[in-house]
Design an enzyme around this catalytic site. Structure first.
Site, mmCIF file in Angstrom:
data_model
loop_
_atom_site.group_PDB
_atom_site.id
_atom_site.type_symbol
_atom_site.label_atom_id
_atom_site.label_comp_id
_atom_site.label_asym_id
_atom_site.label_seq_id
_atom_site.Cartn_x
_atom_site.Cartn_y
_atom_site.Cartn_z
ATOM 1 N N GLY A 1 -5.748 1.360 6.528
ATOM 2 C CA GLY A 1 -5.130 0.053 6.276
ATOM 3 C C GLY A 1 -6.015 -1.089 6.774
ATOM 4 O O GLY A 1 -6.244 -2.078 6.066
ATOM 5 N N CYS A 2 -6.541 -0.947 8.010
ATOM 6 C CA CYS A 2 -7.419 -1.989 8.577
ATOM 7 C C CYS A 2 -8.674 -2.121 7.706
ATOM 8 O O CYS A 2 -9.175 -3.225 7.450
ATOM 9 C CB CYS A 2 -7.842 -1.622 9.991
ATOM 10 S SG CYS A 2 -6.464 -1.253 11.079
ATOM 11 N N LYS B 1 0.838 -1.212 0.000
ATOM 12 C CA LYS B 1 0.000 0.000 0.000
ATOM 13 C C LYS B 1 0.865 1.250 0.000
ATOM 14 O O LYS B 1 1.831 1.336 0.740
ATOM 15 C CB LYS B 1 -0.877 0.024 1.261
ATOM 16 C CG LYS B 1 -1.815 -1.149 1.375
ATOM 17 C CD LYS B 1 -2.508 -1.171 2.734
ATOM 18 C CE LYS B 1 -1.550 -1.424 3.875
ATOM 19 N NZ LYS B 1 -2.227 -1.645 5.174
ATOM 20 N N THR C 1 -7.388 9.831 7.965
ATOM 21 C CA THR C 1 -6.918 8.588 7.324
ATOM 22 C C THR C 1 -6.583 7.514 8.358
ATOM 23 O O THR C 1 -5.999 6.494 8.021
ATOM 24 C CB THR C 1 -5.655 8.849 6.481
ATOM 25 O OG1 THR C 1 -4.655 9.426 7.341
ATOM 26 C CG2 THR C 1 -5.929 9.787 5.321
HETATM 27 N N1 LIG Z 1 -5.019 10.448 1.545
HETATM 28 C C1 LIG Z 1 -5.416 9.347 0.893
HETATM 29 N N2 LIG Z 1 -6.192 9.444 -0.224
HETATM 30 C C2 LIG Z 1 -6.607 8.360 -0.886
HETATM 31 N N3 LIG Z 1 -6.295 7.105 -0.529
HETATM 32 C C3 LIG Z 1 -5.526 6.915 0.566
HETATM 33 C C4 LIG Z 1 -5.036 8.025 1.332
HETATM 34 N N4 LIG Z 1 -4.303 7.528 2.373
HETATM 35 C C5 LIG Z 1 -4.334 6.187 2.262
HETATM 36 N N5 LIG Z 1 -5.046 5.805 1.171
HETATM 37 C C6 LIG Z 1 -5.324 4.425 0.722
HETATM 38 O O1 LIG Z 1 -5.750 3.711 1.877
HETATM 39 C C7 LIG Z 1 -5.309 2.361 1.827
HETATM 40 C C8 LIG Z 1 -4.465 2.070 3.083
HETATM 41 O O2 LIG Z 1 -3.152 2.536 2.864
HETATM 42 P P1 LIG Z 1 -2.098 3.040 3.926
HETATM 43 O O3 LIG Z 1 -0.796 3.030 3.234
HETATM 44 O O4 LIG Z 1 -2.557 4.325 4.552
HETATM 45 O O5 LIG Z 1 -2.182 1.879 5.016
HETATM 46 P P2 LIG Z 1 -1.758 1.878 6.517
HETATM 47 O O6 LIG Z 1 -0.615 2.804 6.723
HETATM 48 O O7 LIG Z 1 -1.606 0.460 6.895
HETATM 49 O O8 LIG Z 1 -3.038 2.485 7.223
HETATM 50 P P3 LIG Z 1 -3.313 2.743 8.800
HETATM 51 O O9 LIG Z 1 -3.535 4.218 8.901
HETATM 52 O O10 LIG Z 1 -4.543 1.975 9.107
HETATM 53 O O11 LIG Z 1 -2.138 2.289 9.549
HETATM 54 C C9 LIG Z 1 -4.517 2.240 0.526
HETATM 55 O O12 LIG Z 1 -5.373 1.735 -0.478
HETATM 56 C C10 LIG Z 1 -4.102 3.665 0.232
HETATM 57 O O13 LIG Z 1 -3.854 3.837 -1.148
HETATM 58 C C1 LIG Z 2 -5.357 -1.612 17.375
HETATM 59 C C2 LIG Z 2 -4.785 -1.055 16.116
HETATM 60 N N1 LIG Z 2 -4.634 -1.880 15.069
HETATM 61 C C3 LIG Z 2 -4.120 -1.401 13.907
HETATM 62 C C4 LIG Z 2 -3.750 -0.084 13.794
HETATM 63 C C5 LIG Z 2 -3.157 0.423 12.496
HETATM 64 O O1 LIG Z 2 -3.880 1.395 11.943
HETATM 65 C C6 LIG Z 2 -3.948 0.756 14.917
HETATM 66 N N2 LIG Z 2 -3.620 2.070 14.873
HETATM 67 N N3 LIG Z 2 -4.472 0.240 16.052
HETATM 68 MG MG LIG Z 3 -1.481 5.139 6.542
#
Ligand SMILES: Nc1ncnc2c1ncn2[C@@H]1O[C@H](COP(=O)(O)OP(=O)(O)OP(=O)(O)O)[C@@H](O)[C@H]1O
Ligand SMILES: Cc1ncc(CO)c(N)n1
Ligand SMILES: [Mg+2]
Length: 523
Positions: free
Chosen positions: A242-243, A205, A238
């Protein structure tokens, strides 16, 4: 663990049929698609277990939850983490897996090797159809949720069992021993290296990729790469993307999708929900949660997470007489059309017996859903409800659109045939999603149908607030002239004879797809 290749599918939502409450002899049973999330609790409820349950509910899938850790967390960051004892995580896993028919397990925060170990043991005892691993390690705020102690058991034992893993760029880098990932090219090579650790599919991602105006995710199936692009949305909300993405993939797999379709739907769902919630304010920190339940408030943008106007590009409409003439089943006709590139299917079976049609429609729903192609039913609202199709297409003398909407509910797609600007306006007012306009050219498929010509089509496109698909006498020889009218809301052509009154549906679909693609490129 069973492989995804043998994925079963069924009408998946709790809308499909109603169990009889009165009969005593035969009990009617509804199968509900089920996900189990094994993850941490987020007290702020934007990520973790809370996000997973919301996504599944929003996608019509049941979600059970095994909690691995409890976090004290809000929109400012993670204040504290409390791990649950591995034995107790195991108790929860046994409780759910021994009782429920779980289709897909999705993992989030797995904070210790001992917890991964009990998960592996339970999965070997209670196999499921698919495993989605979101290798959560660090929160967006920078707090460590699972440290480097889990890396070796992830690499050696969990990833090889996974059907898909969904690391962000930091997690991908950690799993690969700290390689640099700062460009899409580096994401591609990371996806390839991660694939060698054993998961069947990898999605890296790019939400956190520096300096990119698009939000790009890289998907790798072991042979081919797909880059999934969406414009980066300017928002603080945002937290939990990811979840949400991983749980939506799990939910779509549980409903019977193939992997690429599930990933595409999930990406679109995150994108639509982020866009819808970009200006809401919850909490005072830098990482706000977003709203997963947009369907309840904005049904149209929710529908766009499964249907987008570009899906009208090559619209295949079946015809029972033609299938009979060429001695093929509706199901075979639909399969061939999709393989050849059809982007949406409508079943138009004027002479079919209801019982038989329903069974065929159910099979077509399964085929379409597993290929990520929407299936609509012509005119027969009852059949559409009974087979859980994605929507209906109605004509001017069929049921009025507002009534269709009240019968089908907010999630389903409705298309309407329109010959005039007034009809196009009415369709928009009544809540339709697209209009079909024609007959553009004379046709034998529909008797006594007035031809509107290319000029008539152009007039309707100009007046319509909805996307338009052209229909009537269109085939390989004249498709280009239709695309050439160059109206931005003309999204594609619908065809009947050009595909189905032909010896080989697959060949004709491929040819037509090529013609349309080339015409679109030139105009
Ligand atoms: N500002 C944004 N605009 C559009 N799509 C986004 C944006 N931020 C994240 N995404 C999308 O959201 C999904 C999750 O990606 P991201 O890389 O943020 O995961 P993550 O870091 O595991 O998330 P989390 O915040 O839950 O830890 C992907 O499909 C990414 O392309
Ligand atoms: C509990 C938990 N799981 C996953 C994430 C990743 O977004 C978070 N911030 N907190
Ligand atoms: Mg993220």
């Amino acid at each position: 663990m069973q492989s995804l290749g043998g994925i079963r599918s069924w009408p998946a939502t709790w809308r499909t049929t109603t169990a009889s409450m009165t009969t005593t002899t035969t009990e009617s049973v509804r199968k509900v698609a089920q996900v189990l999330t094994v993850a941490g609790s987020d007290s702020g409820a934007g990520a973790g277990i809370q996000a997973d349950i919301k996504v599944c509910a929003a996608r019509g899938v049941y979600c059970a939850s095994v909690i691995t850790a409890v976090t004290a967390q809000n929109t400012r960051g993670v204040q504290s983490v409390h791990l649950l004892p591995p034995d107790f995580v195991s108790e929860q896993l046994k409780s759910v897996l021994s009782d429920f028919e779980v289709d897909v397990v999705k993992t989030g925060m797995l904070p210790s090797p001992e917890i991964v170990e009990v998960l592996l043991q339970n999965l070997s005892e209670y196999p499921v159809r698919a495993l989605v691993v979101d290798p959560v390690m660090v929160s967006t705020s920078g707090h460590v949720l699972a440290g480097s102690s889990i890396l070796s058991i992830f690499r050696e034992r969990l990833l090889p069992l996974a059907d898909i893993i969904t690391p962000n760029v930091k997690e991908a880098s950690a799993l690969l021993g700290g390689v640099r990932i700062q460009t899409v090219a580096e994401m591609r090579s990371a996806a390839k290296s991660l694939h060698q650790m054993g998961p069947r599919f990898v999605l890296v991602k790019g939400g956190d990729l520096p300096d990119s105006s698009d939000s790009v995710d890289v998907y790798f199936d072991g042979n081919e790469f797909h880059e999934l692009h969406s414009p980066r949305i300017a928002t603080r909300n945002t937290h939990g993307t990811g979840c949400t993405l991983a749980s939506c993939i799990a939910a779509e797999l549980a409903k019977g999708s193939n992997m690429l379709s599930a990933v595409k739907v999930a990406k679109r769902f995150v994108d639509t929900a982020l866009n819808y919630s970009k200006d809401i304010v919850i909490g005072g920190g830098m990482q706000g949660p977003f709203d997963h339940f947009l369907s309840l408030k904005d049904p149209q943008s929710y529908r766009q997470s499964t249907f987008k106007p570009d899906d009208l590009f090559l619209y295949a409409v079946t015809d029972s007489r033609m299938n009979k003439k060429w001695n093929r089943s509706i199901v075979d006709a639909v399969k061939a059309a999709i393989e050849g590139g059809a982007t949406i299917i409508q079943l138009r079976e004027k002479e079919a017996e209801t019982r038989e049609f329903l069974e065929e429609a159910k099979s077509c729903v399964d085929i379409c859903r597993s290929n990520g192609v929407c299936l609509l039913i012509n005119d027969r609202i009852d059949i559409a409800i009974a087979c859980d199709a994605d929507g209906v297409h109605v004509g001017q003398s069929d049921m009025p659109v507002d009534l269709v909407r009240s019968l089908l509910g907010p999630d389903k797609i409705i298309g309407v045939s329109c010959k005039t600007q007034e009809q196009a306006h009415q369709a928009w007012k009544d809540g339709a999603d697209y209009i079909g306009s024609g007959g553009v050219f004379p046709t034998n498929t529909k008797a006594n149908n007035r031809t509107i010509g290319l000029d008539g089509l152009r007039e309707i496109c100009k007046a319509s607030k909805l996307p338009v698909v052209a229909i009537g006498g269109i085939g390989i020889s004249n498709a280009e002239s239709v695309i050439r009218i160059g109206e931005p809301n003309l999204k594609g052509v619908a065809v009947v004879s050009a595909l189905f009154d032909q010896e080989c549906v697959l060949t004709q679909a491929k040819k037509l797809h090529k013609t349309l693609t080339e015409s679109k490129r030139e105009h």
